[in-house]
Design a protein around this motif. Structure first.
Motif, short mmCIF file in Angstrom:
data_model
loop_
_atom_site.label_atom_id
_atom_site.label_comp_id
_atom_site.label_asym_id
_atom_site.label_seq_id
_atom_site.Cartn_x
_atom_site.Cartn_y
_atom_site.Cartn_z
N ILE A 9 0.31 0.25 0.22
CA ILE A 9 -0.86 1.13 0.13
C ILE A 9 -1.65 0.82 -1.14
N MET A 10 -0.98 0.72 -2.27
CA MET A 10 -1.66 0.44 -3.53
C MET A 10 -2.41 -0.89 -3.44
N HIS A 11 -1.72 -1.91 -2.93
CA HIS A 11 -2.31 -3.25 -2.81
C HIS A 11 -3.59 -3.18 -1.97
N GLU A 12 -3.51 -2.51 -0.84
CA GLU A 12 -4.65 -2.41 0.07
C GLU A 12 -5.83 -1.67 -0.58
N ALA B 254 -6.26 4.97 -8.26
CA ALA B 254 -6.28 6.41 -7.95
C ALA B 254 -6.32 6.63 -6.44
N ASN B 255 -7.12 5.85 -5.74
CA ASN B 255 -7.18 5.98 -4.28
C ASN B 255 -5.83 5.66 -3.64
N ARG C 20 -3.50 8.26 -1.57
CA ARG C 20 -3.09 7.98 -0.19
C ARG C 20 -1.56 7.92 -0.06
N ALA C 21 -0.90 7.29 -1.01
CA ALA C 21 0.56 7.15 -0.94
C ALA C 21 1.26 8.51 -0.98
N PHE C 22 0.70 9.43 -1.76
CA PHE C 22 1.34 10.74 -1.93
C PHE C 22 0.61 11.85 -1.17
#
Length: 159
Positions: free
Chosen positions: A12-15, A74-75, A79-81
């Protein structure tokens, strides 16, 4: 549990980071780093460009570009959490929008030559040249005036 496993957080972070920066996608890796291994919670380490790469180093000199990297993080965290955004208005100052990236890059270079931090963002099928984003409308209006004084056709928009 608190959320998704670490690999999902990483994906998610990578994307989300890649959505807002124009770095080459160097993929996702795993490593046995102390800061990752010795934590009692899921942990990620992000590398956002390399100062020994001329192209990356130039981008990393721009505070607007660094702000976009932070926004991507931050996005990704949101999204992850599964966090919801608070409705904070951002007043963005734009000086141009183009169908061709080269034209946007050219205007961004002109703005940077005159002391503005310029960022090219691809949104709504256009390459938009942004020179600032503020929570205060007054600060955005002041930048619009500076940009107009420097010969740019600047205006404020909100998202």
């Amino acid at each position: 549990g608190v959320g998704a496993p670490t690999t999902t957080y990483r994906d998610i972070m990578h994307e989300e980071i890649l959505k807002v920066v124009d770095f080459r996608d160097r993929g996702k890796k795993t490593a046995n780093f102390h800061v990752l291994r010795e934590t009692a919670m899921p942990a990620l380490l992000t590398e956002n460009g390399f100062v020994d790469n001329t192209s990356d180093a130039e981008k990393l000199k721009s505070s607007a570009f660094i702000q976009s990297i932070a926004r991507g993080h931050a996005n990704g965290l949101a999204r992850a959490f599964n966090l919801s955004k608070k409705a904070a208005a951002l007043y963005k100052v734009q000086i141009g929008a183009f169908r061709t990236k080269a034209n946007a890059d050219s205007l961004a270079a002109q703005a940077e030559a005159k002391g503005f931090d310029a960022l090219v963002i691809y949104r709504d099928s256009l390459y938009k040249v942004q020179i600032g984003a503020f929570s205060s409308k007054e600060n955005a209006e002041a930048l619009v005036q500076q940009a107009k004084n420097a010969g740019f056709d600047a205006f404020i928009y909100q998202e």
